[in-house]
Design a protein around this motif. Structure first.
Motif, PDB file in Angstrom:
ATOM      1  N   THR A 341       0.827  -1.204   0.000  1.00 54.41           N
ATOM      2  CA  THR A 341       0.000   0.000   0.000  1.00 54.41           C
ATOM      3  C   THR A 341       0.861   1.253   0.000  1.00 54.41           C
ATOM      4  O   THR A 341       0.565   2.234  -0.702  1.00 54.41           O
ATOM      5  N   ALA A 342       1.956   1.229   0.780  1.00 56.75           N
ATOM      6  CA  ALA A 342       2.846   2.394   0.867  1.00 56.75           C
ATOM      7  C   ALA A 342       3.497   2.689  -0.482  1.00 56.75           C
ATOM      8  O   ALA A 342       3.512   3.842  -0.936  1.00 56.75           O
ATOM      9  N   VAL A 343       4.034   1.678  -1.136  1.00 55.28           N
ATOM     10  CA  VAL A 343       4.717   1.892  -2.417  1.00 55.28           C
ATOM     11  C   VAL A 343       3.729   2.369  -3.468  1.00 55.28           C
ATOM     12  O   VAL A 343       4.016   3.291  -4.247  1.00 55.28           O
ATOM     13  N   GLU A 344       2.550   1.772  -3.503  1.00 53.49           N
ATOM     14  CA  GLU A 344       1.547   2.198  -4.474  1.00 53.49           C
ATOM     15  C   GLU A 344       1.086   3.625  -4.206  1.00 53.49           C
ATOM     16  O   GLU A 344       0.830   4.395  -5.139  1.00 53.49           O
ATOM     17  N   GLY A 345       0.989   4.002  -2.929  1.00 56.68           N
ATOM     18  CA  GLY A 345       0.634   5.377  -2.595  1.00 56.68           C
ATOM     19  C   GLY A 345       1.707   6.358  -3.001  1.00 56.68           C
ATOM     20  O   GLY A 345       1.424   7.443  -3.527  1.00 56.68           O
ATOM     21  N   ILE A 346       2.963   5.989  -2.797  1.00 59.84           N
ATOM     22  CA  ILE A 346       4.083   6.841  -3.213  1.00 59.84           C
ATOM     23  C   ILE A 346       4.081   7.013  -4.726  1.00 59.84           C
ATOM     24  O   ILE A 346       4.308   8.107  -5.251  1.00 59.84           O
ATOM     25  N   ALA A 347       3.815   5.923  -5.441  1.00 57.43           N
ATOM     26  CA  ALA A 347       3.798   5.975  -6.901  1.00 57.43           C
ATOM     27  C   ALA A 347       2.746   6.959  -7.417  1.00 57.43           C
ATOM     28  O   ALA A 347       2.971   7.680  -8.388  1.00 57.43           O
ATOM     29  N   LYS A 348       1.603   7.020  -6.742  1.00 55.16           N
ATOM     30  CA  LYS A 348       0.508   7.893  -7.166  1.00 55.16           C
ATOM     31  C   LYS A 348       0.635   9.308  -6.601  1.00 55.16           C
ATOM     32  O   LYS A 348      -0.157  10.179  -6.962  1.00 55.16           O
ATOM     33  N   GLY A 349       1.594   9.509  -5.704  1.00 52.99           N
ATOM     34  CA  GLY A 349       1.710  10.809  -5.052  1.00 52.99           C
ATOM     35  C   GLY A 349       0.694  11.002  -3.944  1.00 52.99           C
ATOM     36  O   GLY A 349       0.488  12.127  -3.463  1.00 52.99           O
ATOM     37  N   GLU A 350       0.058   9.906  -3.522  1.00 49.16           N
ATOM     38  CA  GLU A 350      -0.949   9.966  -2.461  1.00 49.16           C
ATOM     39  C   GLU A 350      -0.306   9.526  -1.143  1.00 49.16           C
ATOM     40  O   GLU A 350      -0.472   8.394  -0.686  1.00 49.16           O
ATOM     41  N   THR A 351       0.452  10.417  -0.541  1.00 50.20           N
ATOM     42  CA  THR A 351       1.248  10.064   0.632  1.00 50.20           C
ATOM     43  C   THR A 351       0.763  10.701   1.931  1.00 50.20           C
ATOM     44  O   THR A 351       1.275  10.380   3.004  1.00 50.20           O
ATOM     45  N   ALA A 352      -0.210  11.592   1.853  1.00 54.87           N
ATOM     46  CA  ALA A 352      -0.625  12.340   3.040  1.00 54.87           C
ATOM     47  C   ALA A 352      -1.145  11.423   4.149  1.00 54.87           C
ATOM     48  O   ALA A 352      -0.952  11.708   5.346  1.00 54.87           O
ATOM     49  N   ASP A 353      -1.802  10.335   3.777  1.00 57.96           N
ATOM     50  CA  ASP A 353      -2.410   9.463   4.775  1.00 57.96           C
ATOM     51  C   ASP A 353      -1.563   8.239   5.123  1.00 57.96           C
ATOM     52  O   ASP A 353      -2.010   7.366   5.887  1.00 57.96           O
ATOM     53  N   LEU A 354      -0.366   8.142   4.546  1.00 56.08           N
ATOM     54  CA  LEU A 354       0.496   7.011   4.879  1.00 56.08           C
ATOM     55  C   LEU A 354       0.994   7.138   6.316  1.00 56.08           C
ATOM     56  O   LEU A 354       1.364   8.238   6.756  1.00 56.08           O
ATOM     57  N   PRO A 355       1.008   6.052   7.085  1.00 60.54           N
ATOM     58  CA  PRO A 355       1.397   6.132   8.509  1.00 60.54           C
ATOM     59  C   PRO A 355       2.882   6.453   8.681  1.00 60.54           C
ATOM     60  O   PRO A 355       3.731   5.895   7.970  1.00 60.54           O
ATOM     61  N   THR A 356       3.185   7.349   9.566  1.00 64.06           N
ATOM     62  CA  THR A 356       4.573   7.695   9.877  1.00 64.06           C
ATOM     63  C   THR A 356       4.981   7.057  11.197  1.00 64.06           C
ATOM     64  O   THR A 356       4.143   6.536  11.937  1.00 64.06           O
ATOM     65  N   CYS A 357       6.267   7.121  11.479  1.00 63.39           N
ATOM     66  CA  CYS A 357       6.730   6.567  12.756  1.00 63.39           C
ATOM     67  C   CYS A 357       6.256   7.428  13.931  1.00 63.39           C
ATOM     68  O   CYS A 357       6.110   6.927  15.045  1.00 63.39           O
ATOM     69  N   GLU A 358       6.023   8.709  13.690  1.00 65.15           N
ATOM     70  CA  GLU A 358       5.449   9.539  14.740  1.00 65.15           C
ATOM     71  C   GLU A 358       4.061   9.040  15.104  1.00 65.15           C
ATOM     72  O   GLU A 358       3.684   8.986  16.278  1.00 65.15           O
ATOM     73  N   ASP A 359       3.288   8.632  14.071  1.00 67.30           N
ATOM     74  CA  ASP A 359       1.955   8.063  14.331  1.00 67.30           C
ATOM     75  C   ASP A 359       2.068   6.763  15.131  1.00 67.30           C
ATOM     76  O   ASP A 359       1.329   6.540  16.099  1.00 67.30           O
ATOM     77  N   ALA A 360       2.993   5.902  14.726  1.00 67.04           N
ATOM     78  CA  ALA A 360       3.152   4.602  15.378  1.00 67.04           C
ATOM     79  C   ALA A 360       3.628   4.758  16.817  1.00 67.04           C
ATOM     80  O   ALA A 360       3.204   4.034  17.716  1.00 67.04           O
TER      81      ALA A 360
END
Length: 361
Positions: A341-360
C-alpha cells in the motif's frame, strides 16, 4: 652574588616544547593504533536496487515459467557496514572516530556477532538467514498475487538437553500441534508456546513418509516462554521458479524489499511509478514485517543513494523518530500488505495518509 644561568633563547625553548609534545602525541597515536577493544562500529553501507541488474547483466530477481513485466524506479534494500569483529577488534582510534561520526554507532561486539562466535560462523549464519529470507519473500509475494504455494515446516536444528533432543530428528515435518494445523510457521511456533512452561505439547510429525505422534513436556527457552528446543524453517513448493541473487550480502533484513520486487516483476506497470523507494525489514511467511538493527545508518545510506522514501518496520519506529535525514520521507509498515500500500501510494503521489513513525510511536 652568583650569576643566574643564562636562559636559552625563546625560539629554542619553543622548539623543545614542540618536540616534547610531538613525541608524546606520537606515543599516544601508536598506543591508540595498537590497543584493541571489543567493540564494533556500524556505519551506513551500500544500497542495492532489487529491480536492478547484477554485474553480468542478469536481473537480481529472475522468474522462469511465468509472464514478467518491465518496470522502472528503484526498490532499494539497505545495509550496514560493520568495522570490527571477533577476529579483528577495532583500535582505540577507530573507537574514537566511531563516536565522533554522527552517522555511525559504536556497540559491543557481542551485540552484533553474538557470544563466542568466530567470523566464519557469523558469515555462515548470515548466509543461511539471507537464503531463508529470500525463500520466504518469494512465497509471500506469490501468495499475495493469488498463487498457491505449498509449505512444509521442518526441523532445522535441535538444541542439546532440550525436550526435542532424542525425540525429534532433523528434517522431521511438523504437521500439527495439539491436533490443530497452523497456517504459517509463525502460527506453529506460537501454538507450541501457548502454554505454561512444563505443560505437555502433542506434535504430529511426518518422518520418512510415515506419520507419528510425539508428546513432549515443554521447557523454558528464554523469558519464561515454553518450547521444545527446535528451530523450524519452512520449505516451499512454488508454482514456478523465482530466483533472487543478492551477491555476498547476508542476514534477513532485505526480506520485505525482495518480496516487493518479486511482486513488481510479476505485475503490469511500475509499482514505484518510477520513484526511488528504499527500506528494510524481515518478513515472515505470515506477511509480518520484523525489526532490524542499524535503522539509523540504513536511513542515511538510503538518502545518500538519493532515495526519497523509506519503509521502516513499525517496531523500529522508536529509533527512527528524531533521526530521519533531511529530504527522506519514512513510512511505518507492520505487514507486507502495508508495504505494498505504501509503495503504491508513493507511486501515485498519495502520501498524506500514509502512517509515519510519529503516528506509530
Amino acid at each position: 652574588m652568583l650569576d643566574e644561568p643564562a636562559q636559552p633563547p625563546r625560539s629554542e625553548r619553543i622548539a623543545r616544547y614542540i618536540l616534547v609534545v610531538s613525541v608524546l602525541f606520537l606515543i599516544v597515536a601508536l598506543l591508540g593504533s595498537f590497543i584493541k577493544v571489543s567493540y564494533a562500529v556500524e556505519s551506513p553501507g551500500p544500497v542495492t536496487d532489487t529491480l536492478g541488474e547484477l554485474d553480468d547483466g542478469t536481473q537480481l530477481v529472475r522468474v522462469d515459467g511465468a509472464k514478467t513485466y518491465p518496470t522502472e524506479g528503484e526498490l532499494y534494500f539497505t545495509t550496514v557496514r560493520i568495522l570490527g569483529g571477533p577476529e579483528r577488534h577495532i583500535s582505540v582510534w577507530e573507537w574514537v572516530q566511531g563516536h565522533l561520526d554522527p552517522d555511525s554507532r559504536v556497540v559491543p561486539e557481542d551485540k552484533v556477532f553474538g557470544e563466542d562466535r568466530s567470523a566464519e560462523e557469523v558469515e555462515e549464519l548470515n548466509a543461511a538467514l539471507m537464503e531463508g529470507s529470500q525463500h520466504t519473500s518469494i512465497a509471500v509475494a506469490l501468495r499475495s498475487l493469488g498463487e498457491e504455494v505449498g509449505q512444509e515446516n521442518v526441523v532445522a536444528r535441535i538444541a542439546k538437553k532440550m525436550p526435542a533432543a532424542g525425540a525429534l530428528r532433523l528434517e522431521d515435518v511438523i504437521v500439527s500441534v495439539d491436533g490443530e494445523r497452523p497456517g504459517s510457521l509463525e502460527e506453529l511456533v506460537n501454538a507450541i508456546a501457548d502454554r505454561e512452561v512444563g505443560e505437555e505439547v502433542t506434535l504430529e510429525v511426518r518422518r520418512d513418509g510415515r506419520t507419528r505422534t510425539v508428546t513432549l513436556e515443554t521447557a523454558d527457552i528464554g523469558n519464561d516462554r515454553a518450547g521444545v528446543g527446535v528451530v523450524l524453517e519452512p520449505k516451499y513448493d512454488y508454482p514456478y521458479e523465482v530466483r533472487i541473487d543478492a551477491g555476498h550480502v547476508g542476514g534477513p533484513s532485505a526480506g520485505m524489499m525482495f518480496a516487493l520486487a518479486v511482486r513488481d516483476r510479476l505485475t503490469p506497470g511500475a509499482m514505484t511509478g518510477g520513484k526511488s523507494v528504499a527500506g528494510t525489514g524481515t518478513i515472515a511467511d505470515s506477511g509480518q514485517i520484523g525489526p532490524i538493527g542499524g535503522i539509523r545508518q540504513k536511513m542515511v545510506g538510503a538518502r545518500q543513494a538519493d532515495a526519497r522514501w523509506f519503509l521502516a518496520p513499525e517496531d523500529n519506529c522508536s529509533a527512527v523518530v528524531g533521526n530521519v535525514p533531511d529530504g527522506l520521507g519514512v513510512v511505518a509498515v507492520d505487514t507486507y500488505d502495508d508495504a505494498v500500500t505504501a509503495v503504491e501510494g508513493i507511486a501515485k503521489g498519495e502520501t498524506a495518509d500514509l502512517p509515519t513513525c510519529e503516528d506509530a510511536a
